[in-house]
Enzyme design. Structure first.
Site, PDB file in Angstrom:
ATOM      1  CG  PHE A 160      33.460   2.678  46.455  1.00  0.00           C
ATOM      2  CD1 PHE A 160      33.880   1.275  46.038  1.00  0.00           C
ATOM      3  CD2 PHE A 160      32.887   3.373  45.265  1.00  0.00           C
ATOM      4  CE1 PHE A 160      33.995   0.873  44.853  1.00  0.00           C
ATOM      5  CE2 PHE A 160      33.213   3.110  44.202  1.00  0.00           C
ATOM      6  CZ  PHE A 160      33.684   1.672  43.932  1.00  0.00           C
ATOM      7  CG  ASP A 161      32.747   2.199  54.449  1.00  0.00           C
ATOM      8  OD1 ASP A 161      32.769   3.516  54.691  1.00  0.00           O
ATOM      9  OD2 ASP A 161      33.305   1.367  55.235  1.00  0.00           O
TER      10      ASP A 161
END
Length: 303
Positions: A160-161
């Site tokens: 995930f960012d």
């Protein structure tokens, strides 16, 4: 007991266009119309669709049920009609995918049923459906093609960012409006204040609930935060995850470096990012998915 199991499991809604390669069928629909499309599907009912960009992730998630049943359920959502659904169900059987629940909407946006099915994530190749799902409060992303190969083992690796994905775009707005120095000062000043959750926080929390059933060394799911942040802006992120009581297995604070090589090293089965350019760059290394949320996507939509 059944209600408890339903509440505990991870539910993924996936569009048929993300699970299977429907490009040829879509071409028939676009060039020849709905009636020709229906005839095409009936004529090829005995032929299974090839895998699409979300196929490997879905298969690995469903494989978690081999060790502990009812951990994951995948729901199929499709713009096909009931009449043209037979080829899709045949493809599910052909690829041995344990998917039994589905919604077919004959052209209407299928994301509307994600919440009714209790989905924690909606994956599609249709950016419009994804944006509407996000607006409805469902974690959603546009999976980019083409299909990439499966990682080497059975562990599901999800990356995930941070800002505008796991976290709100609160800090990203400061950066967009006032620049890097103002962003850094703001994050240092707020380092003890947890960031609000972004659209994927509930999905990460659900993954964490599955992970918590295993020891750290035997868990079939690994998560990674892969962010452009670096020290000293890292502290607020770490404290936010601690406040949420959520474990991230790996955290990469890259300070603006290209994320692709790091995602390849992690072996991500999928990577979620709010910036299209980051997704396009990562797509050369791993399966990437765009989350059209936050200030940068609002700016792009208004451009």
């Amino acid at each position: 007991m059944k209600e408890m199991e339903s509440c505990e499991k991870l539910v993924i809604a996936v569009a048929s266009s993300a699970l299977f390669d429907l490009r040829e069928s879509h071409r028939v629909f676009e060039t020849e119309g709905e009636d020709a499309y229906a005839r095409h599907q009936r004529a090829h009912e005995a032929e299974a669709f090839a895998p699409g960009p979300a196929f490997h992730l879905v298969r690995k998630l469903l494989a978690l049920n081999d060790a502990r049943p009812a951990q994951v359920e995948v729901i199929l959502l499709s713009r096909n009609s009931a009449d043209t659904s037979l080829r899709i169900f045949h493809s599910l059987r052909h690829h041995a995918l344990g998917i039994s629940r589905a919604a077919f909407t004959r052209g209407a946006p299928p994301y509307r049923y994600a919440a009714a099915f209790g989905a924690h994530l909606f994956l599609s190749t249709d950016p419009g459906d994804v944006r509407m799902a996000l607006h409805a409060g469902i974690a959603a992303a546009t999976v980019l093609g083409p299909l990439l190969g499966l990682s080497a083992d059975e562990i599901v690796r999800i990356a995930f960012d941070g800002d505008a994905v796991l976290f709100s775009d609160e800090a990203e707005r400061v950066f967009a409006e006032s620049g890097l120095d103002a962003f850094t000062r703001s994050e240092i000043a707020a380092r003890h204040i947890p960031l609000p959750g972004g659209p994927f926080q509930p999905f990460l929390a659900r993954l964490h609930r599955i992970q918590a059933q295993y020891s750290a060394h035997a868990c079939p799911i690994r998560t990674a935060l892969v962010t452009a942040r670096c020290a000293p802006a890292h502290e607020r992120v770490v404290r936010t995850l601690r406040f949420w009581d959520i474990r991230i297995d790996e955290a990469l604070f890259l300070g603006g470096m290209d994320k692709g090589p790091f995602l390849k090293s992690f072996g991500a089965d999928i990577f979620f990012d709010d910036q299209q350019r980051n997704c396009d760059a990562a797509a050369g290394y791993v399966q990437a998915a765009h989350v059209p949320y936050g200030v940068k996507n609002a700016a792009a939509a208004n451009a």
